[in-house]
Design a protein around this motif. Structure first.
Motif, short mmCIF file in Angstrom:
data_model
loop_
_atom_site.label_atom_id
_atom_site.label_comp_id
_atom_site.label_asym_id
_atom_site.label_seq_id
_atom_site.Cartn_x
_atom_site.Cartn_y
_atom_site.Cartn_z
N GLN A 182 -23.19 101.84 19.50
CA GLN A 182 -24.64 102.01 19.37
C GLN A 182 -25.15 103.01 20.42
N VAL A 183 -26.05 103.89 20.02
CA VAL A 183 -26.66 104.81 20.97
C VAL A 183 -27.60 104.01 21.87
N ILE A 184 -27.36 104.11 23.17
CA ILE A 184 -28.17 103.38 24.15
C ILE A 184 -28.96 104.32 25.06
N ALA A 185 -28.58 105.59 25.03
CA ALA A 185 -29.25 106.59 25.86
C ALA A 185 -28.87 107.97 25.34
N ILE A 186 -29.55 108.96 25.89
CA ILE A 186 -29.32 110.36 25.52
C ILE A 186 -29.23 111.17 26.80
N PRO A 222 -23.17 99.68 41.07
CA PRO A 222 -23.64 98.95 39.89
C PRO A 222 -25.03 99.35 39.39
N ASN A 223 -25.78 100.14 40.14
CA ASN A 223 -27.14 100.45 39.75
C ASN A 223 -27.18 101.63 38.78
N LEU A 224 -27.70 101.39 37.58
CA LEU A 224 -27.76 102.41 36.53
C LEU A 224 -28.60 103.60 36.96
N VAL A 225 -29.77 103.35 37.52
CA VAL A 225 -30.67 104.45 37.90
C VAL A 225 -30.01 105.34 38.95
N ALA A 226 -29.37 104.75 39.92
CA ALA A 226 -28.69 105.54 40.96
C ALA A 226 -27.60 106.42 40.34
N TRP A 250 -17.72 108.34 29.04
CA TRP A 250 -17.42 107.61 30.27
C TRP A 250 -18.65 106.86 30.77
N VAL A 251 -19.79 107.51 30.77
CA VAL A 251 -21.04 106.88 31.23
C VAL A 251 -21.34 105.62 30.40
N GLY A 252 -21.18 105.71 29.10
CA GLY A 252 -21.46 104.57 28.22
C GLY A 252 -20.58 103.36 28.48
N THR A 253 -19.36 103.61 28.89
CA THR A 253 -18.44 102.49 29.12
C THR A 253 -18.40 102.03 30.58
N HIS A 254 -18.85 102.87 31.52
CA HIS A 254 -18.73 102.51 32.93
C HIS A 254 -20.04 102.32 33.68
N CYS A 255 -21.12 102.82 33.15
CA CYS A 255 -22.40 102.74 33.89
C CYS A 255 -23.39 101.77 33.29
N PHE A 256 -23.27 101.46 32.01
CA PHE A 256 -24.22 100.56 31.35
C PHE A 256 -23.65 99.16 31.25
N LYS A 286 -22.67 102.56 23.59
CA LYS A 286 -21.98 101.35 24.04
C LYS A 286 -21.75 100.52 22.80
N ASN A 287 -20.50 100.14 22.58
CA ASN A 287 -20.12 99.38 21.39
C ASN A 287 -20.60 100.07 20.11
#
Length: 160
Positions: free
Chosen positions: A125-129, A31-35, A154-160, A122-123
């Motif tokens: 909207q750009v949340i990261a690059i 569940p940890n985004l940074v990891a 995949w990262v946008g829907t599964h990690c954030f 995510k949804n």
């Protein structure tokens, strides 16, 4: 948890098709985004020996440096500035064959010669690059764009 990656000694596309399921397995259940972002950056760098691989996270009107692999980097990038800020503003992947030819390029390292930047959404909207740099000119192509877009979706829907 994986202790090592299986890195294909094959074409670029085959490396991506081998890597992406491993990255997904590595992050699933964590569940940890940074990891997760740290492991993704490491996996990409290990597989392709990119010069720099990392993430910038959207905070208000700036991108703020997140987990990365490579030399030190710019800490904050304004909306619409440089390749990363432009990718965020345009909400699209940018492949830059020669960073010196990109108007407004921000030189975090003089060794960077080409770059690909992929928005993570995510949804809608750009949340990261995701930012990947090479120390060779014209190092990125449609294959990189295809698979890195798939990864970032995949990262946008599964990690954030």
């Amino acid at each position: 948890m994986a202790e090592e990656l299986i890195i294909a000694q094959a074409s670029k596309a085959e490396k991506y098709t081998t890597l992406l399921p491993q990255v997904q397995a590595l992050c699933t259940g964590e569940p940890n985004l940074v990891a997760n972002l740290a492991n993704i950056a490491s996996a990409l760098k290990m597989t392709f020996d990119f010069f720099w691989v990392g993430f910038y996270l959207v905070e208000k009107e700036e991108l703020v440096l997140g987990p990365f692999q490579g030399p030190i980097a710019c800490t904050r990038i304004a909306y619409g500035k440089g390749v990363c800020g432009s990718s965020w503003k345009q909400n699209e992947t940018l492949v830059v064959p020669d960073v010196e030819a990109f108007p407004g390029h921000i030189a975090c390292s003089s060794e960077s010669k080409s770059e690909i930047v992929v928005p993570i959404r995510k949804n809608g909207q750009v949340i990261a690059i995701l930012d990947v740099d090479s120390n060779a000119l014209n190092d990125f192509d449609g294959i990189d764009a295809q698979y890195l877009n798939e990864l970032c979706e995949w990262v946008g829907t599964h990690c954030f």
